[in-house]
Design an enzyme around this catalytic site. Structure first.
Site, PDB file in Angstrom:
ATOM      1  N   HIS A  89       0.861  -1.185   0.000  1.00  0.00           N
ATOM      2  CA  HIS A  89       0.000   0.000   0.000  1.00  0.00           C
ATOM      3  C   HIS A  89       0.893   1.231   0.000  1.00  0.00           C
ATOM      4  O   HIS A  89       1.314   1.719   1.051  1.00  0.00           O
ATOM      5  CB  HIS A  89      -0.913  -0.040   1.237  1.00  0.00           C
ATOM      6  CG  HIS A  89      -1.930   1.065   1.289  1.00  0.00           C
ATOM      7  ND1 HIS A  89      -3.141   0.934   1.937  1.00  0.00           N
ATOM      8  CD2 HIS A  89      -1.941   2.329   0.788  1.00  0.00           C
ATOM      9  CE1 HIS A  89      -3.831   2.048   1.839  1.00  0.00           C
ATOM     10  NE2 HIS A  89      -3.115   2.934   1.152  1.00  0.00           N
ATOM     11  N   HIS A 129       1.255   4.879  -2.356  1.00  0.00           N
ATOM     12  CA  HIS A 129       0.889   5.779  -3.461  1.00  0.00           C
ATOM     13  C   HIS A 129       2.174   6.435  -3.939  1.00  0.00           C
ATOM     14  O   HIS A 129       2.793   7.183  -3.168  1.00  0.00           O
ATOM     15  CB  HIS A 129      -0.097   6.846  -2.991  1.00  0.00           C
ATOM     16  CG  HIS A 129      -1.367   6.278  -2.410  1.00  0.00           C
ATOM     17  ND1 HIS A 129      -2.519   6.145  -3.149  1.00  0.00           N
ATOM     18  CD2 HIS A 129      -1.642   5.778  -1.170  1.00  0.00           C
ATOM     19  CE1 HIS A 129      -3.461   5.597  -2.383  1.00  0.00           C
ATOM     20  NE2 HIS A 129      -2.955   5.363  -1.183  1.00  0.00           N
ATOM     21  N   HIS A 184      -9.627   1.178  -1.169  1.00  0.00           N
ATOM     22  CA  HIS A 184      -9.575   1.770   0.165  1.00  0.00           C
ATOM     23  C   HIS A 184     -10.993   1.680   0.743  1.00  0.00           C
ATOM     24  O   HIS A 184     -11.958   2.099   0.092  1.00  0.00           O
ATOM     25  CB  HIS A 184      -9.180   3.249   0.092  1.00  0.00           C
ATOM     26  CG  HIS A 184      -7.723   3.494  -0.171  1.00  0.00           C
ATOM     27  ND1 HIS A 184      -7.060   2.961  -1.237  1.00  0.00           N
ATOM     28  CD2 HIS A 184      -6.806   4.246   0.519  1.00  0.00           C
ATOM     29  CE1 HIS A 184      -5.790   3.360  -1.200  1.00  0.00           C
ATOM     30  NE2 HIS A 184      -5.611   4.144  -0.147  1.00  0.00           N
ATOM     31  N   GLU A 199     -11.293   3.328   6.061  1.00  0.00           N
ATOM     32  CA  GLU A 199     -10.252   4.230   6.589  1.00  0.00           C
ATOM     33  C   GLU A 199     -10.980   5.307   7.403  1.00  0.00           C
ATOM     34  O   GLU A 199     -10.816   5.407   8.605  1.00  0.00           O
ATOM     35  CB  GLU A 199      -9.444   4.843   5.436  1.00  0.00           C
ATOM     36  CG  GLU A 199      -8.323   5.791   5.887  1.00  0.00           C
ATOM     37  CD  GLU A 199      -7.588   6.474   4.718  1.00  0.00           C
ATOM     38  OE1 GLU A 199      -8.137   6.499   3.590  1.00  0.00           O
ATOM     39  OE2 GLU A 199      -6.465   6.984   4.953  1.00  0.00           O
ATOM     40  N   ASP A 219       1.793   3.947   2.903  1.00  0.00           N
ATOM     41  CA  ASP A 219       0.746   4.787   2.319  1.00  0.00           C
ATOM     42  C   ASP A 219       1.344   5.965   1.521  1.00  0.00           C
ATOM     43  O   ASP A 219       1.498   5.870   0.314  1.00  0.00           O
ATOM     44  CB  ASP A 219      -0.226   5.269   3.401  1.00  0.00           C
ATOM     45  CG  ASP A 219      -1.611   5.641   2.881  1.00  0.00           C
ATOM     46  OD1 ASP A 219      -1.863   5.485   1.673  1.00  0.00           O
ATOM     47  OD2 ASP A 219      -2.450   6.076   3.692  1.00  0.00           O
ATOM     48  N   ASP A 220       1.675   7.048   2.209  1.00  0.00           N
ATOM     49  CA  ASP A 220       2.256   8.246   1.575  1.00  0.00           C
ATOM     50  C   ASP A 220       3.438   8.693   2.443  1.00  0.00           C
ATOM     51  O   ASP A 220       3.328   9.654   3.219  1.00  0.00           O
ATOM     52  CB  ASP A 220       1.206   9.365   1.503  1.00  0.00           C
ATOM     53  CG  ASP A 220      -0.019   8.930   0.721  1.00  0.00           C
ATOM     54  OD1 ASP A 220       0.042   8.939  -0.515  1.00  0.00           O
ATOM     55  OD2 ASP A 220      -1.025   8.553   1.351  1.00  0.00           O
TER      56      ASP A 220
HETATM   57  N1  ADE Z   1      -4.622   8.850  -1.714  1.00  0.00           N
HETATM   58  C1  ADE Z   1      -3.376   8.856  -1.228  1.00  0.00           C
HETATM   59  N2  ADE Z   1      -3.362   8.422   0.042  1.00  0.00           N
HETATM   60  C2  ADE Z   1      -4.645   8.115   0.369  1.00  0.00           C
HETATM   61  C3  ADE Z   1      -5.278   7.601   1.531  1.00  0.00           C
HETATM   62  N3  ADE Z   1      -4.613   7.315   2.648  1.00  0.00           N
HETATM   63  N4  ADE Z   1      -6.614   7.439   1.492  1.00  0.00           N
HETATM   64  C4  ADE Z   1      -7.313   7.724   0.396  1.00  0.00           C
HETATM   65  N5  ADE Z   1      -6.758   8.201  -0.723  1.00  0.00           N
HETATM   66  C5  ADE Z   1      -5.429   8.393  -0.739  1.00  0.00           C
HETATM   67 ZN    ZN Z   2      -3.741   4.800   0.642  1.00  0.00          ZN
END
Ligand code: ADE
Ligand code: ZN
Length: 341
Positions: free
Chosen positions: A24, A26, A204, A207, A285-286
């Protein structure tokens, strides 16, 4: 080898050496402020920050939308195939340094095509870097194209059309962006078409959105994996179903903390998920926005929940069993974990 750790350093060293996969991530969320400045200069794009420190200071979020607003702005510096290559190879270098052996990377084509960047530019840059990373670091990869759920299903259909010439390089489709108010049901038809094309399916769900969105992802999109899934724990029947179906959850601890999905990592649901028999994994994630790559996520949540060696090994094993690798590759990676542990 004793199961408990004697110190945080002892645990960090164990995590560093553990072979793992990241499921996971991005790719646009791995854009470090330094590269953002380099690309802004290279492409003559104005950004509303005077320094790297100012960018980092802006990364204070109280929910998912706060983050998404700055994430879409940040990706505006990506213009050329070389930019997408540089972004992707930088992430692969970081992942490899964390002993990540396999990555399944999300990209958000609509975040680029709506700015006038060609789909081809995006995918050529990313895939060239993934090929380079395989040769340079021995890291394998899968690529997952996400649809932005705040946009229409027709927009997602057009994105799938644009992807058709590149299906040899795209392994799956996903669903990301603003969750609440944009349930999986909105995208039932485009995901059915993606499935018919042989693509893997992820979304997703849970969350920020309710357990009902996780049910929809399973029933309507027929997902192979759930991204996040935290709020599934509010619904015991859903937990039993996810465990019974051995459905992998791609959990992102530092993301959950930064986006206020949890108030404190000591209250993170990861241990509860493992105790309930869920196939949970740890992911970043990011990472540029949330303060850490894979090992930082393992360390932070393992320290907060006092995870044992056996639990960390289970998490690393889950990252391969939940991946889209073939059986022989899974067996090979699992054997490497067992040899290490
Ligand atoms: N796009 C990038 N990170 C995300 C996340 N945690 N949840 C939803 N969309 C995303
Ligand atoms: Zn994500």
């Amino acid at each position: 080898m004793p199961d408990a750790f004697t110190s945080s350093e002892d645990r960090a060293a164990f995590i560093a050496g553990l072979p793992k996969a990241e499921l996971h991530l991005h790719i646009e969320g791995s854009l470090e402020p330094e590269l953002m400045f380099t690309l802004a200069r290279r492409n003559h794009v104005a950004i509303p920050f005077a320094s790297v420190e100012e960018v980092r200071a802006a990364y204070a979020f109280s929910n998912l939308q706060d983050f998404l607003d700055i994430y879409y702005q940040g990706m505006g510096v990506l213009h050329t195939e070389q930019d997408f290559h540089d972004l992707t190879i930088a992430y692969c270098a970081r992942a490899s340094a964390d002993n990540v052996r396999h990555v399944e990377i999300f990209f958000d084509p609509q975040g680029h095509t709506e700015r006038g960047i060609a789909f081809e530019t995006v995918i050529r840059g990313i895939t060239r870097a993934l090929d380079d990373a395989s040769a340079r670091y021995g890291i394998s990869s899968k690529l997952i194209m996400c649809f932005l759920r705040h946009l229409s299903e027709a927009d997602a259909e057009a994105t799938l059309d644009a992807a058709l010439p590149y299906l040899g390089r795209i392994d799956g489709v996903g669903l990301d962006s603003s969750e609440v108010g944009h349930p999986p049901a909105k995208f039932e038809r485009v995901f059915a078409r993606a499935r018919a094309l042989g693509l893997k399916i992820v979304a997703h769900a849970g969350e920020e959105g309710p357990p009902a969105y996780v049910h929809e992802a399973l029933d309507l999109l027929k997902v192979d994996r759930i991204d996040h899934g935290n709020r599934s724990l509010e619904d015991p029947a859903l937990v039993a179903r996810l465990a019974g179906e051995a459905m992998c959850l791609t959990v992102c601890p530092l993301s959950n903390l930064k986006l206020c999905v949890v108030d404190d990592l000591a209250a993170h649901p990861l241990r509860t998920m493992l105790d309930a028999g869920l196939i949970a994994t740890i992911n970043s994630d990011d990472p540029s926005y949330f303060g850490g790559y894979v090992n930082a996520n393992y360390r932070a949540v393992a320290d907060a929940l006092d995870l044992s060696r056996a639990e960390l090994v289970t998490l690393a094993r889950n990252s391969f069993t939940g991946s889209f690798l073939g059986e022989a590759d899974k067996v090979r990676h699992l054997a490497a974990i067992d040899a290490y542990a």
